[in-house]
Design a protein around this motif. Sequence first.
Motif, PDB file in Angstrom:
ATOM      1  N   ASN A  19       4.901   6.531   5.967  1.00 34.27           N
ATOM      2  CA  ASN A  19       5.293   6.231   4.285  1.00 34.27           C
ATOM      3  C   ASN A  19       5.966   7.171   3.700  1.00 34.27           C
ATOM      4  O   ASN A  19       7.426   6.913   2.370  1.00 34.27           O
ATOM      5  CB  ASN A  19       4.048   5.842   3.648  1.00 34.27           C
ATOM      6  CG  ASN A  19       3.217   5.008   3.539  1.00 34.27           C
ATOM      7  OD1 ASN A  19       3.480   4.062   5.096  1.00 34.27           O
ATOM      8  ND2 ASN A  19       1.867   4.673   3.581  1.00 34.27           N
ATOM      9  N   THR A  58       1.192   2.010   1.756  1.00 40.06           N
ATOM     10  CA  THR A  58       2.074   1.561   2.127  1.00 40.06           C
ATOM     11  C   THR A  58       3.435   2.321   1.065  1.00 40.06           C
ATOM     12  O   THR A  58       4.475   2.064   1.480  1.00 40.06           O
ATOM     13  CB  THR A  58       2.457   0.333   2.095  1.00 40.06           C
ATOM     14  OG1 THR A  58       2.986  -0.493   1.128  1.00 40.06           O
ATOM     15  CG2 THR A  58       2.432  -0.814   3.189  1.00 40.06           C
ATOM     16  N   LYS A  59       2.831   3.370   0.611  1.00 36.47           N
ATOM     17  CA  LYS A  59       3.769   3.646  -0.557  1.00 36.47           C
ATOM     18  C   LYS A  59       2.270   5.456  -0.949  1.00 36.47           C
ATOM     19  O   LYS A  59       1.647   4.812  -0.323  1.00 36.47           O
ATOM     20  CB  LYS A  59       4.060   3.359  -1.509  1.00 36.47           C
ATOM     21  CG  LYS A  59       2.953   2.900  -2.576  1.00 36.47           C
ATOM     22  CD  LYS A  59       3.279   1.347  -3.633  1.00 36.47           C
ATOM     23  CE  LYS A  59       1.743   1.262  -4.653  1.00 36.47           C
ATOM     24  NZ  LYS A  59       1.450   2.698  -5.091  1.00 36.47           N
TER      25      LYS A  59
END
Length: 481
Positions: A111, A157-158
């Motif tokens: 990520n 995802t971050k």
Amino acid sequence: MKKIVSLVALVTLLMTSCQKTFIEILPVDTVTVDVLYKTDKDYQDAVVGIYGIYQDQYANMYYFGDIRGDDVWDELVKGTPGAVDNFTLSNDDALLINTWRNYYKAITRANTLLERIATADAAVITNKNRHIGEAEFLRALAYFDLVRIFGDVPLVTKSLSIDESYKTPREKVDKIYDEIIIKDLLDAEAKLPASYAGAEVGRATKGAARALLGKVYLTRKDFAKAEPKLQEVTTMGYSLLPNWTDLWDYTKNEHHAEYIFDIEYEQGLGGEGSIYTNRFTPKVTSMITFYGIAGSVDDQNTPHQVLFDLFDAKDKRKDLTASKGYTDATGKFIPLLVSSNNMSAYTRKYITRITTANDSPANWKVIRYADVLLMYAEALNENGKTATALPYLNQVRTRAGLDPLATGITQTALRDQIVLERRRELAFEGHRWFDLVRTGQAYTVMQKYGMKQHMTVFPVPLAQVQLVNNPTIFPQNPGYQ
């Protein structure tokens, strides 16, 4: 790959300045991470740091893929291996905790790289697409393994703040497949090269992304999509090695025509070797001396009698896959004695001479071409194309010294033969348990070994459940409370 592997220790050290027990939290308040992402080499090294996590994690993949199934057992019933084998694993076992942490470390590193490279100048980061493709492939592999082991897991995802991490729920498996695994693999397939040269060999390729995506579709029973994706892999120049035993000869190059993607290990680089040779060797002094294995051995991963019974006498895979002894320098077969001190059978797939303990050159084969052929045959057969599927199964059988199956076989009979061939071809490579689950056979086959119906997934580590302390968004898997 030696160059890549030798960088792992350094990159891992640089990228672990902040450790959290739930999900890896990016140290956004320091400059340490930012200075890592300036040049193309910085990004390349960052990708190496993701690969490094897999070296640690796949040292234990045999617990999940092999010992949990019926072809392998923990004969001496000790500690974690015995608990995995007999379905008594505690939800606070270190195996589960370390597995969870390892995969989320890999995800966090991926990520972080993807966030920073998104705005990077392609004129400066000359291999930008490749770095993105590798990070996406490795992130997809992490999530694929996570959902197969634990079921619903947090979808991250971050970069997350600490507060956000404690509010991140477990998401449904289907959402994770749809929103991250499949999308990542499709993009990785488009961005990755078909091959590498020199020191770069061993990185994820376009073929690896396609093969893993085919396995994902097969796992979801989406045979309509699995078939064309796996067919693409068969057109990329891969082929079976003529001699099956060469797959396990570590004096030869492991990056051959059948290689698609391995977890890479390298002997003699100070801790970059694998543990498989030591883990899977019986505690028999004469055998240890004969094979030339340094360090202590662990008596793990015993072939079950049911595995021995699967092999025809003329099957070339039989004696190397599972053996009850060894043949000494004079040609005499020395059987293992049945004893409470050592296991009575072992696999020779990972046996090789090593001069330093836990420093084996043996890679872990995540996907090789024989696996693709059998998956492609399965997809074709499930799509009603039994006659078309048969030659792909027969390629694997013929290489093993078995007669090809005759034409005219029924879909049901071929389905059973594919299952059988996967067991014989891929034993001790981490496939059997996951095959049982994805084909719906796990409980039927394993209930006599102690499995209960909810045990198609493992318990989520207790520490993670307690840390979030909110069963509405982060419950334990049913049956493991």
